[in-house]
Structure formats: structure tokens, C-alpha cells
Motif scaffolding. Structure first.
Motif, mmCIF file in Angstrom:
data_model
loop_
_atom_site.group_PDB
_atom_site.id
_atom_site.type_symbol
_atom_site.label_atom_id
_atom_site.label_comp_id
_atom_site.label_asym_id
_atom_site.label_seq_id
_atom_site.Cartn_x
_atom_site.Cartn_y
_atom_site.Cartn_z
ATOM 1 N N GLU A 227 0.318 1.063 -18.632
ATOM 2 C CA GLU A 227 0.023 2.451 -17.895
ATOM 3 C C GLU A 227 1.176 2.678 -16.990
ATOM 4 O OE1 GLU A 227 -3.853 2.231 -15.731
ATOM 5 O OE2 GLU A 227 -4.819 0.584 -16.845
ATOM 6 N N VAL A 228 1.875 1.909 -16.452
ATOM 7 C CA VAL A 228 3.001 2.291 -15.436
ATOM 8 C C VAL A 228 3.876 3.054 -16.223
ATOM 9 C CG1 VAL A 228 4.678 1.415 -14.331
ATOM 10 C CG2 VAL A 228 2.460 0.583 -13.799
ATOM 11 N N ARG A 229 4.448 2.391 -17.508
ATOM 12 C CA ARG A 229 5.463 3.033 -18.185
ATOM 13 C C ARG A 229 4.801 4.253 -18.739
ATOM 14 N NH1 ARG A 229 4.814 -1.801 -21.329
ATOM 15 N NH2 ARG A 229 6.098 -3.605 -20.498
ATOM 16 N N ASP A 230 3.701 4.326 -19.273
ATOM 17 C CA ASP A 230 2.967 5.644 -19.464
ATOM 18 C C ASP A 230 3.091 6.595 -18.372
ATOM 19 O OD1 ASP A 230 1.822 7.397 -21.568
ATOM 20 O OD2 ASP A 230 0.118 7.204 -20.272
ATOM 21 N N ALA A 231 2.905 6.541 -17.290
ATOM 22 C CA ALA A 231 2.738 7.455 -16.055
ATOM 23 C C ALA A 231 4.289 7.852 -15.858
ATOM 24 C CB ALA A 231 2.302 6.725 -14.825
ATOM 25 N N VAL B 254 -2.797 5.238 -10.705
ATOM 26 C CA VAL B 254 -2.398 4.261 -11.454
ATOM 27 C C VAL B 254 -2.259 2.793 -10.804
ATOM 28 C CG1 VAL B 254 -0.607 3.602 -13.252
ATOM 29 C CG2 VAL B 254 -0.975 5.940 -12.584
ATOM 30 N N LEU B 255 -1.981 2.840 -9.799
ATOM 31 C CA LEU B 255 -1.839 1.478 -8.913
ATOM 32 C C LEU B 255 -2.679 1.593 -7.560
ATOM 33 C CD1 LEU B 255 1.945 1.051 -9.004
ATOM 34 C CD2 LEU B 255 0.256 -0.162 -10.569
ATOM 35 N N PRO B 256 -3.792 0.903 -7.601
ATOM 36 C CA PRO B 256 -4.671 1.068 -6.361
ATOM 37 C C PRO B 256 -4.213 0.260 -5.308
ATOM 38 C CG PRO B 256 -5.413 -0.266 -8.269
ATOM 39 C CD PRO B 256 -4.257 0.204 -8.782
ATOM 40 N N GLU B 257 -4.468 0.820 -4.176
ATOM 41 C CA GLU B 257 -3.897 0.216 -2.837
ATOM 42 C C GLU B 257 -4.808 -0.834 -2.630
ATOM 43 O OE1 GLU B 257 -3.487 3.252 0.492
ATOM 44 O OE2 GLU B 257 -3.228 4.667 -1.162
ATOM 45 N N PRO B 258 -4.156 -2.164 -2.418
ATOM 46 C CA PRO B 258 -4.977 -3.436 -2.149
ATOM 47 C C PRO B 258 -5.124 -3.363 -0.366
ATOM 48 C CG PRO B 258 -2.666 -3.991 -1.976
ATOM 49 C CD PRO B 258 -2.671 -2.342 -2.362
ATOM 50 N N GLN B 259 -6.175 -4.176 -0.062
ATOM 51 C CA GLN B 259 -6.641 -4.496 1.373
ATOM 52 C C GLN B 259 -6.130 -5.919 1.807
ATOM 53 O OE1 GLN B 259 -7.794 -2.253 3.400
ATOM 54 N NE2 GLN B 259 -8.017 -0.789 1.621
ATOM 55 N N ALA B 260 -5.814 -5.846 3.020
ATOM 56 C CA ALA B 260 -5.510 -7.399 3.358
ATOM 57 C C ALA B 260 -6.827 -8.042 3.789
ATOM 58 C CB ALA B 260 -4.499 -7.253 4.728
ATOM 59 N N LEU B 261 -6.925 -9.315 3.260
ATOM 60 C CA LEU B 261 -8.164 -10.029 3.420
ATOM 61 C C LEU B 261 -7.721 -11.322 4.402
ATOM 62 C CD1 LEU B 261 -10.960 -10.297 2.597
ATOM 63 C CD2 LEU B 261 -10.306 -11.725 0.695
ATOM 64 N N ARG C 49 0.840 -1.136 -0.131
ATOM 65 C CA ARG C 49 -0.118 -0.027 -0.013
ATOM 66 C C ARG C 49 0.897 1.317 0.136
ATOM 67 N NH1 ARG C 49 -5.230 -0.158 1.679
ATOM 68 N NH2 ARG C 49 -4.726 1.787 2.988
ATOM 69 N N GLU C 50 1.961 1.273 0.971
ATOM 70 C CA GLU C 50 2.902 2.507 0.797
ATOM 71 C C GLU C 50 3.592 2.875 -0.614
ATOM 72 O OE1 GLU C 50 5.515 1.545 4.237
ATOM 73 O OE2 GLU C 50 4.054 2.103 5.449
ATOM 74 N N VAL C 51 3.953 1.567 -1.220
ATOM 75 C CA VAL C 51 4.602 1.628 -2.515
ATOM 76 C C VAL C 51 3.555 2.220 -3.317
ATOM 77 C CG1 VAL C 51 5.776 0.298 -4.319
ATOM 78 C CG2 VAL C 51 6.482 -0.320 -1.993
ATOM 79 N N ALA C 52 2.379 1.848 -3.493
ATOM 80 C CA ALA C 52 1.454 2.146 -4.445
ATOM 81 C C ALA C 52 1.205 3.679 -4.350
ATOM 82 C CB ALA C 52 0.078 1.480 -4.289
ATOM 83 N N ARG C 53 0.820 4.050 -2.972
ATOM 84 C CA ARG C 53 0.953 5.608 -2.439
ATOM 85 C C ARG C 53 2.015 6.457 -3.132
ATOM 86 N NH1 ARG C 53 0.365 4.992 3.105
ATOM 87 N NH2 ARG C 53 -1.644 3.497 2.633
ATOM 88 N N ARG C 54 2.991 5.995 -2.882
ATOM 89 C CA ARG C 54 4.328 6.801 -3.138
ATOM 90 C C ARG C 54 4.399 6.959 -4.847
ATOM 91 N NH1 ARG C 54 9.367 8.351 -0.884
ATOM 92 N NH2 ARG C 54 11.160 8.301 -2.424
ATOM 93 N N PHE C 55 3.989 5.761 -5.395
ATOM 94 C CA PHE C 55 4.022 5.662 -6.801
ATOM 95 C C PHE C 55 2.971 6.719 -7.522
ATOM 96 C CE2 PHE C 55 2.844 4.544 -11.089
ATOM 97 C CZ PHE C 55 3.890 4.019 -11.915
ATOM 98 N N ASN C 56 1.792 6.638 -6.712
ATOM 99 C CA ASN C 56 0.842 7.664 -7.261
ATOM 100 C C ASN C 56 1.230 9.014 -7.149
ATOM 101 O OD1 ASN C 56 -0.763 5.440 -8.211
ATOM 102 N ND2 ASN C 56 -1.475 5.085 -6.170
ATOM 103 N N HIS C 57 1.742 8.985 -5.961
ATOM 104 C CA HIS C 57 2.254 10.392 -5.681
ATOM 105 C C HIS C 57 3.390 11.183 -6.761
ATOM 106 C CE1 HIS C 57 3.563 14.187 -3.175
ATOM 107 N NE2 HIS C 57 4.754 13.696 -3.396
ATOM 108 N N PHE C 58 4.221 10.415 -7.135
ATOM 109 C CA PHE C 58 5.017 10.780 -8.006
ATOM 110 C C PHE C 58 4.549 10.755 -9.469
ATOM 111 C CE2 PHE C 58 8.647 9.081 -5.343
ATOM 112 C CZ PHE C 58 8.972 10.165 -4.827
ATOM 113 N N TYR C 59 3.709 9.865 -9.919
ATOM 114 C CA TYR C 59 3.184 9.756 -11.231
ATOM 115 C C TYR C 59 1.914 9.879 -11.509
ATOM 116 C CZ TYR C 59 7.982 7.829 -10.981
ATOM 117 O OH TYR C 59 9.261 7.724 -10.696
ATOM 118 N N GLY C 60 1.026 9.968 -10.447
ATOM 119 C CA GLY C 60 -0.316 9.875 -10.687
ATOM 120 C C GLY C 60 -1.157 11.031 -11.471
ATOM 121 N N VAL C 61 -0.486 12.347 -11.256
ATOM 122 C CA VAL C 61 -1.112 13.238 -12.074
ATOM 123 C C VAL C 61 -0.307 13.687 -13.322
ATOM 124 C CG1 VAL C 61 -1.735 15.945 -11.743
ATOM 125 C CG2 VAL C 61 -1.617 14.315 -9.682
#
Length: 391
Positions: free
Chosen positions: A381-385, A235-242, A152-164
Motif C-alpha cells: 500500500e505504501v509503495r502504491d501510494a 494509508v498509515l493510521p496514527e497509533p495511540q500510546a497505551l 503519529r506526526e510521521v504518519a500524519r505527514r505521510f498521509n498528507h503527501f500520499y493519502g489522496v
């Protein structure tokens, strides 16, 4: 799962029964984590491939259905490795060093040299395994929750850098038009009500509207979710622990069932071998003689009864044990009857797949192709972002 070879009852009750249930409720991806095996077995890889096939056969025998879930081999989907590499560029070293299992496993496996990048980076490879399919939930035990949290932290950091994106608003407005006039009008109204008046109900309705849209791409859907609440595109949604409901499955000696303790019953073990193992199971140490009463709660066999015996049989065993009315062999044979009702069909299906490896390979090959198709979309999508799309 790491390819550890043929599975035992601990795997069945701890993981596989849950997988069989989940595949009926979710879109599921189950894979042989052969690259993860290399993080601790890099010095001896001879058994990895065969162990992987043995494990897949057990999955199929237990009811994991290739028509309902994707079964594949990690190393056959190289997008996992590419996403791992790209995520490694933004993941702080300290995040990996603080994962609880990092030091725990180093302590448990002192005889191995685990001062390798592969071992340090395996939580990030796990993150790539999850994020490459944009997973919303990850079935784990409590000891693995930390791995989902770092994801979740990695996804959040990725979206912070590349989401907009530089042209985010223009792309979002174009995506709205693809929804059709009526849905576009509803979306704009819900977005206005949320952003101007703070109506959280409007936000929930708008998200449901987007999730039901069939004529927009996954990237546009993520874009419009971000346009709703002003956060940009995730770009990368944050998953939940099930959290996995875990049935207690002790070994034959009362400790955790494990191959390393040699206290296990294999899923495809022949009936006579199972019978011999059950007969020699440890019981309540207070029952030294046949006439000594016992306490089922102190006997490993009782935990097996909870899984394999009906209420009437459990009542009979409890009464007979506590009054010395029955012997330990009587108790064990009663439990064995229920165990065989469950193990027999698994053993039979396992032997069928074992004798038809062409079908098993075909199932896995189709699963690999389906998984790659999903993973490619995410990597595009990741490469594009990240600005790695060259036109």
C-alpha cells in the motif's frame, strides 16, 4: 525489547506481565529489536544473537503465548528497514533532533561515539516498527510517549503527501459496491447524514459498520474511512500510546533494578542464589540492632512484599517490624516464600524451553513469517501510494 540477554524481575513486573494481559485483549506483535541494539552496540555485536534467544525463552517462560501473539526477530522482517527508508525521505531532521532521549542517551553514554545516522534515526526506525503493522496502540511507559508522538506526526505527514489518490472517489465508490446492496445503502445514508447534517453518531455507526465488513480489503476499509469524513485515505493510521501500568520494582539496594547496578534477581536464577541475594538485601537503616523498631516504607523489602505477600503476611510484617517483634531475616524469608511461588514455575518452564531450542526456533520462525505477511501488505500500500508500483 532490545536483546539484553536474560531478564530480571524488573522486566517481568514492568513489561512482561502487561504483555501477557494484552495478548488476551489485542492482536499483539512482540519482537527482538536487534537492529535497535546496533544503534549503541555497533562496535561489539558478538552477544546480540544469543541475548535474543535468552530473552525469547524468558518471554515464553513468563506466559507470552505464540498461539495468541506473534513473536519474531526484527532483522528477519526486512520490511521494517524498507519502511524506515521510505519514511526517512519525508521526515524533517529537526523532528529527530528534538526527541528527548536523543540528547539524554548521548549524555549517559559519553564513552561511545553516537554521532551516527543510526543513532539519530532510531526513533524513525521505531516509527516504522509500529506503522508497518498499522498498530492502533503501543504499550509504553511515560518516558516513551514522545516516540509514539513522533510516529503519529510521521504518519500524519505521510498521509498528507500520499493519502489522496488521483482516482480516490472512483476507488471508494467501487469499494462501496463490494459491501453488498444493503450495507452499501446503509453506508451511503450514514455518510450523507454526517457530511450534510454533522451527525457524529452517524459517523461512529458508519465506522463500526466498516470495521465489521469481511468482504473488503484492508486498503478499501481505510479508503472508505477517509471517504466518510472527507479526509482521503489514511494509508498509515496514527497509533495511540497505551500507558503501561508499572509496578514499583526496586533493586536489592533500593535503586532501580538493573544489571548495570548488579542489584537484580534473574527470572531463571536458581533458588539458592535468589535466597542468598534476598538474605543480603538492604533494609531500613534505622534498624541497626534486632531490638530497634523499623519503618517498612523505608525498606526495599517492603516493596517486594507488596508484590509477593498476601494481606495477612503484610500485616504480620508491618506489626513485627514497627515494634521490633521480628528481625529483618524473618521479614525477608516471609517475602521469599511468596516470590518462589511465582518464580518457581517460570524457572521450570524456562529450563524446558532452554533444553528444547528446536521448539523455540520454530516458534520464532513461524512468528517471522506471520509478521512478514502483515508487513508486506502495508508495504504494498505504501509503495502504491508513493507511486512506486511498476506495472
Amino acid at each position: 525489547m532490545r536483546p539484553t540477554g536474560r531478564l530480571h524481575l524488573g522486566h517481568y513486573h514492568g513489561v512482561l506481565k502487561n504483555w501477557v494481559r494484552l495478548q488476551q485483549e489485542h492482536e499483539c506483535f512482540f519482537f527482538v529489536a536487534d537492529w535497535h541494539a546496533l544503534t549503541t552496540q555497533y562496535d561489539d555485536t558478538r552477544g546480540i544473537a544469543q541475548s535474543g534467544w535468552d530473552m525469547v525463552i524468558d518471554w515464553l517462560a513468563c506466559g507470552v503465548n505464540p498461539n495468541m501473539a506473534r513473536l519474531f526477530i526484527q532483522s528477519k522482517v526486512p520490511e521494517h528497514a524498507e519502511l524506515h527508508l521510505l519514511l526517512s525521505m519525508i521526515t524533517p531532521l529537526g523532528w529527530l533532533e528534538r526527541v528527548p532521549t536523543y540528547k539524554d542517551q548521548q549524555e549517559q553514554l559519553r564513552e561511545k561515539d553516537l554521532a551516527t545516522y543510526g543513532f539519530l534515526g532510531y526513533p524513525l526506525l521505531q516509527s516504522a516498527d509500529i506503522l508497518v503493522y498499522k498498530a492502533t496502540a503501543v504499550p509504553v511507559g511515560e518516558d516513551q510517549v514522545a516516540h509514539v508522538e513522533i510516529t503519529r506526526e510521521v504518519a500524519r505527514r505521510f498521509n498528507h503527501f500520499y493519502g489522496v489518490e488521483p482516482d480516490f472517489i472512483e476507488r471508494a465508490e467501487e469499494a462501496i459496491k463490494k459491501m453488498g446492496k444493503k450495507n452499501a445503502r446503509v453506508y451511503r445514508d450514514l455518510r450523507r447524514r454526517y457530511q450534510e447534517q454533522g451527525e457524529h453518531e452517524a459517523l461512529d455507526v458508519a465506522r463500526a459498520l466498516l470495521d465489521n465488513q469481511q468482504n473488503i480489503t484492508l486498503a478499501d476499509r481505510e479508503r472508505l474511512h477517509g471517504y466518510l469524513d472527507g479526509t482521503g485515505r489514511n494509508v498509515l493510521p496514527e497509533p495511540q500510546a497505551l500507558l503501561t501500568p508499572h509496578a514499583k520494582m526496586p533493586g536489592l539496594d533500593g535503586r532501580k533494578m538493573s544489571k548495570s547496578y548488579n542489584n537484580f534477581i534473574g527470572l531463571r536464577e536458581d533458588a539458592e542464589s535468589v535466597r542468598k541475594k534476598v538474605r543480603t538485601m538492604q533494609t531500613d537503616p534505622a534498624r541497626v540492632r534486632r531490638t530497634d523498631p523499623g519503618n517498612p516504607e523505608k525498606c526495599p523489602v517492603w516493596d517486594f512484599h507488596k508484590l509477593y505477600s498476601g494481606e495477612a503476611d503484610r500485616d504480620w510484617v508491618w506489626k513485627g517490624c514497627t515494634t521490633a517483634g521480628i528481625g529483618c531475616i524473618d521479614c525477608k524469608m516471609c517475602m521469599l516464600e511468596g516470590m518462589e511461588k511465582e518464580l518457581g514455575p517460570i524457572r521450570e518452564r524456562g529450563h524446558e524451553f532452554e533444553n528444547d531450542m528446536d521448539t523455540v526456533r520454530s516458534i520464532v520462525n513461524e512468528g517471522c513469517e506471520a509478521a512478514r505477511s502483515e508487513a508486506r501488505e502495508t508495504l504494498d500500500e505504501v509503495r502504491d501510494a508513493m507511486g512506486l508500483t511498476y506495472r
